[in-house]
Design a protein around this motif. Structure first.
Motif, mmCIF file in Angstrom:
data_model
loop_
_atom_site.group_PDB
_atom_site.id
_atom_site.type_symbol
_atom_site.label_atom_id
_atom_site.label_comp_id
_atom_site.label_asym_id
_atom_site.label_seq_id
_atom_site.Cartn_x
_atom_site.Cartn_y
_atom_site.Cartn_z
ATOM 1 N N ARG A 162 0.842 -1.206 0.000
ATOM 2 C CA ARG A 162 0.000 0.000 0.000
ATOM 3 C C ARG A 162 0.870 1.246 0.000
ATOM 4 N N LEU A 163 1.986 1.192 0.735
ATOM 5 C CA LEU A 163 2.903 2.332 0.771
ATOM 6 C C LEU A 163 3.494 2.594 -0.613
ATOM 7 N N TRP A 164 3.912 1.549 -1.308
ATOM 8 C CA TRP A 164 4.463 1.711 -2.651
ATOM 9 C C TRP A 164 3.407 2.258 -3.614
ATOM 10 N N SER A 165 2.172 1.815 -3.461
ATOM 11 C CA SER A 165 1.098 2.331 -4.307
ATOM 12 C C SER A 165 0.887 3.823 -4.069
ATOM 13 N N ALA A 166 0.962 4.237 -2.785
ATOM 14 C CA ALA A 166 0.803 5.658 -2.461
ATOM 15 C C ALA A 166 1.944 6.481 -3.039
ATOM 16 N N ILE A 167 3.157 5.941 -3.015
ATOM 17 C CA ILE A 167 4.309 6.637 -3.599
ATOM 18 C C ILE A 167 4.110 6.832 -5.094
ATOM 19 N N GLN A 168 3.615 5.797 -5.772
ATOM 20 C CA GLN A 168 3.381 5.907 -7.217
ATOM 21 C C GLN A 168 2.292 6.928 -7.542
ATOM 22 N N GLU A 169 1.264 6.987 -6.686
ATOM 23 C CA GLU A 169 0.212 7.980 -6.902
ATOM 24 C C GLU A 169 0.766 9.399 -6.754
ATOM 25 N N ARG A 170 1.592 9.607 -5.744
ATOM 26 C CA ARG A 170 2.202 10.931 -5.553
ATOM 27 C C ARG A 170 3.142 11.276 -6.703
ATOM 28 N N TRP A 171 3.811 10.249 -7.243
ATOM 29 C CA TRP A 171 4.692 10.474 -8.399
ATOM 30 C C TRP A 171 3.913 11.073 -9.566
ATOM 31 N N GLN A 172 2.694 10.617 -9.781
ATOM 32 C CA GLN A 172 1.877 11.118 -10.880
ATOM 33 C C GLN A 172 1.389 12.543 -10.629
ATOM 34 N N LYS A 173 1.195 12.921 -9.373
ATOM 35 C CA LYS A 173 0.595 14.210 -9.054
ATOM 36 C C LYS A 173 1.619 15.322 -8.824
ATOM 37 N N GLU A 174 2.762 15.008 -8.220
ATOM 38 C CA GLU A 174 3.706 16.034 -7.791
ATOM 39 C C GLU A 174 4.611 16.487 -8.935
ATOM 40 N N ARG A 175 5.085 17.733 -8.808
ATOM 41 C CA ARG A 175 6.077 18.268 -9.742
ATOM 42 C C ARG A 175 7.458 18.181 -9.094
ATOM 43 N N ALA A 176 8.442 17.804 -9.876
ATOM 44 C CA ALA A 176 9.806 17.671 -9.353
ATOM 45 C C ALA A 176 10.421 19.055 -9.102
ATOM 46 N N PRO A 177 11.237 19.176 -8.053
ATOM 47 C CA PRO A 177 11.572 18.140 -7.071
ATOM 48 C C PRO A 177 10.501 18.050 -5.985
ATOM 49 N N ALA A 178 10.225 16.834 -5.526
ATOM 50 C CA ALA A 178 9.184 16.639 -4.515
ATOM 51 C C ALA A 178 9.516 15.428 -3.651
ATOM 52 N N LEU A 179 9.186 15.532 -2.365
ATOM 53 C CA LEU A 179 9.328 14.403 -1.445
ATOM 54 C C LEU A 179 8.095 13.521 -1.565
ATOM 55 N N LEU A 180 8.295 12.257 -1.924
ATOM 56 C CA LEU A 180 7.181 11.329 -2.091
ATOM 57 C C LEU A 180 6.942 10.481 -0.847
ATOM 58 N N HIS A 181 7.998 10.217 -0.091
ATOM 59 C CA HIS A 181 7.864 9.405 1.121
ATOM 60 C C HIS A 181 9.007 9.731 2.067
ATOM 61 N N ARG A 182 8.667 10.018 3.331
ATOM 62 C CA ARG A 182 9.686 10.272 4.348
ATOM 63 C C ARG A 182 9.770 9.073 5.281
ATOM 64 N N ASP A 183 11.000 8.667 5.567
ATOM 65 C CA ASP A 183 11.186 7.549 6.480
ATOM 66 C C ASP A 183 10.785 7.965 7.897
ATOM 67 N N LEU A 184 10.634 6.994 8.780
ATOM 68 C CA LEU A 184 10.233 7.256 10.158
ATOM 69 C C LEU A 184 11.258 8.116 10.883
ATOM 70 N N ASP A 185 10.811 8.778 11.966
ATOM 71 C CA ASP A 185 11.765 9.546 12.765
ATOM 72 C C ASP A 185 12.640 8.586 13.567
ATOM 73 N N LEU A 186 13.655 9.127 14.246
ATOM 74 C CA LEU A 186 14.649 8.292 14.908
ATOM 75 C C LEU A 186 14.030 7.355 15.936
ATOM 76 N N ALA A 187 13.122 7.864 16.759
ATOM 77 C CA ALA A 187 12.539 7.036 17.819
ATOM 78 C C ALA A 187 11.825 5.816 17.232
ATOM 79 N N LEU A 188 11.048 6.025 16.176
ATOM 80 C CA LEU A 188 10.307 4.912 15.587
ATOM 81 C C LEU A 188 11.212 3.989 14.771
ATOM 82 N N ARG A 189 12.266 4.531 14.168
ATOM 83 C CA ARG A 189 13.231 3.663 13.483
ATOM 84 C C ARG A 189 13.933 2.756 14.499
#
Length: 540
Positions: free
Chosen positions: A240-267
């Motif tokens: 589902r996460l990969w699908s959401a990234i692909q959807e954002r790829w279609q909508k956003e203009r470069a340069p754009a952040l499509l997915h941010r990794d978790l913060d330090l505590a959750l990592r």
């Protein structure tokens, strides 16, 4: 089970310490203002193609353009990367310590190790990883696959370091709690730390059945003995996460952040909080609530091991972590025997020098030397892990005459490095007592992150001596004061230099006045740098 995780939040800074047997084996720091970007997925735009380096600069919205090697370029519609035993060479020499993954030490670059096509997993890094053991299609010349202005979907494999921009890869890897999804690599791997053949076969069968066509999965170490339902739920989440990234790829203009990794505590929770961790202690209520929600969603069996620190002193101080942190910032680290090691970082490498210090030794020099070197080995490895030192490392052990002594110390070093989750490559001890090694690096080391160059010495580690400054002043006085129209000379300098001019160098100052046949006055200014001075002249 003596391992613990400590999470401390102060203002906009989060710190995580991993203790094992009372010793800090990992220390991680992240500030909201300069949060790392490793594992983030971007829609970038190629700003420059470098055919001579078979690489390109890509704008992903960071302060500096990021770097993309030709072998890390994913070609849409090209032949899929498949599992194989030999990885293709990089288009350009990789950084010291091995090819970069988009994440570092937690999930090592997946690489085949045996006939069962196992892959590495590693457990302890707080980032995602895009490295795989899959064989990528042979790279074409970069001008055939990239052009200026072209948009590319990429993941950050290495944080910016110093003057270098981030390193990118087109082979995205999305880590979950139990599996890593590689949507652009057709590869299946099981952590090589899972040794039972039957369990390996069970997990491999699950991975082969669960992965969508054209995609890959790495089964992580924590999956050993797990019910496949939990693994499937993790896999579904990543899809589902990969699908959401692909959807954002279609909508956003470069340069754009499509997915941010978790913060330090959750990592830290995702990558370090395993069945072997006795408890996780956090000293901030909001961070505790966030960790608890994440744990209940992805690892409910471990939720009962999460505690809120209720002591008056901060958790790092109460558990002795602050003392370890102070040692990690020191250039000199003392050993129990009275010997010590000195750690110096340069632009190209890190040098570690072993010294006998106050240790007077045993029955003979060789025995004394071997004892100090053997004592230094675990402390050196501990400091490498604690400070997260990577790249080229040179260790200068005290010289040993006998080959068997050098072999003994070398063997002890290899044994100590087995506990290090970062990949290392170590050469044998030379006749001069030197060890050349590399350690995988994906981010700035701890000391570089927590410190800055001294504004007084500008990072040199030394200043010109007061005596040297005095004679610089004398030469400047002669140069400016020897002209005929000069009536008198005034010297402005730091108080310590002025004291020296009127004390040890007073005779030289008087000789200078006699030679010039005009007065030379000295005025001390407390706000001057010790190397700073000014020679002023008054003319008739």
């Amino acid at each position: 089970m003596s391992s613990e995780l400590l999470v401390s939040r102060t203002g906009a800074e989060t710190r995580v310490a991993h203790q094992d047997g009372g010793q800090v084996v990992g220390l991680y720091v992240e500030r909201d203002a300069d949060r790392g970007v490793v594992g983030n997925v971007y829609k970038g735009r190629v700003v420059r193609v470098l055919p001579g380096m078979q690489a390109a600069f890509v704008d992903v919205g960071l302060d500096r353009a990021a770097f993309l090697y030709v072998n890390d370029v994913f070609v849409e519609g090209g032949p899929p990367a498949t599992s194989g035993r030999d990885a293709l060479p990089e288009a350009a020499p990789p950084p010291p310590g091995g090819p970069a993954a988009a994440g570092g030490e937690d999930i090592e670059d997946a690489e085949d190790e045996d006939e069962d096509d196992t892959v590495a997993d590693g457990e302890g890094v707080l980032t995602s990883s895009a490295g795989t053991g899959a064989t990528r299609p042979p790279a074409r010349p970069i001008l055939e696959i990239l052009s200026e202005g072209q948009e590319v979907l990429v993941q950050v494999a290495k944080d910016p370091m110093g003057t270098k921009g981030a390193r990118l890869t087109g082979y995205v890897a999305l880590p979950g709690r139990y599996v890593v999804l590689m949507p652009r690599v057709e590869h299946v791997g099981v952590s090589r730390k899972i040794e039972d053949p039957a369990e390996r076969g069970r997990l491999r069968s699950f991975a082969e059945a669960a992965r969508p066509p054209g995609m890959g999965i790495i089964v992580r170490t924590v999956c050993e003995g797990m019910d496949t339902a939990a693994l499937q739920a993790d896999m579904d989440y990543l899809l589902r996460l990969w699908s959401a990234i692909q959807e954002r790829w279609q909508k956003e203009r470069a340069p754009a952040l499509l997915h941010r990794d978790l913060d330090l505590a959750l990592r830290a929770v995702r990558d370090l909080f395993t069945e072997n961790v006795r408890r996780l202690v956090v000293d901030d209520e909001r961070t505790h609530a966030s960790i608890l929600r994440f744990t209940q969603d992805f690892m409910p069996a471990l939720a009962a091991r999460i505690e809120v620190h209720d002591g008056r002193s901060p958790v790092f101080e109460a558990r002795g972590v602050e003392v370890e942190l102070a040692r990690a910032l020191n250039r000199r680290v003392w050993l129990k025997s009275g010997g010590y090691i000195v750690i110096d970082r340069t632009e190209a490498l890190t040098a570690i020098d072993v010294n006998s210090g106050k240790y007077v030794g045993g029955r003979n020099l060789e025995e004394t030397t071997v004892r100090v070197n053997l004592e230094a080995v675990p402390e050196i490895v501990h400091q490498l892990r604690l400070r997260d030192i990577g790249g080229i490392i040179i260790i200068d052990f005290i010289d040993m005459d006998r080959p068997e002594s050098r072999d003994k110390v070398y063997g002890a070093l290899l044994d100590a490095l087995k506990a290090d989750r970062a990949r290392t490559n170590v050469l044998r001890i030379s006749e001069f007592g030197l060890v050349e090694m590399t350690r995988k690096r994906v981010r700035e080391d701890l000391v570089k992150y927590l410190t800055e160059a001294c504004r007084y010495c500008e990072g040199r580690g030394f200043t010109r001596s007061r005596t040297t400054v005095c004679y610089d002043i004398f030469r400047e006085v002669v140069r400016k004061g020897a002209r005929e129209e000069v009536r008198e000379v005034e010297v402005l300098c730091h108080p310590d230099v002025a004291d020296l001019l009127y004390d040890q160098e007073r005779r030289s100052l008087e000789e200078l006045r006699t030679r010039l046949r005009r007065p030379v006055h000295v005025r001390a200014l407390a706000y001057y740098h010790v190397e700073q001075f000014e020679v002023r002249v008054s003319v008739t």
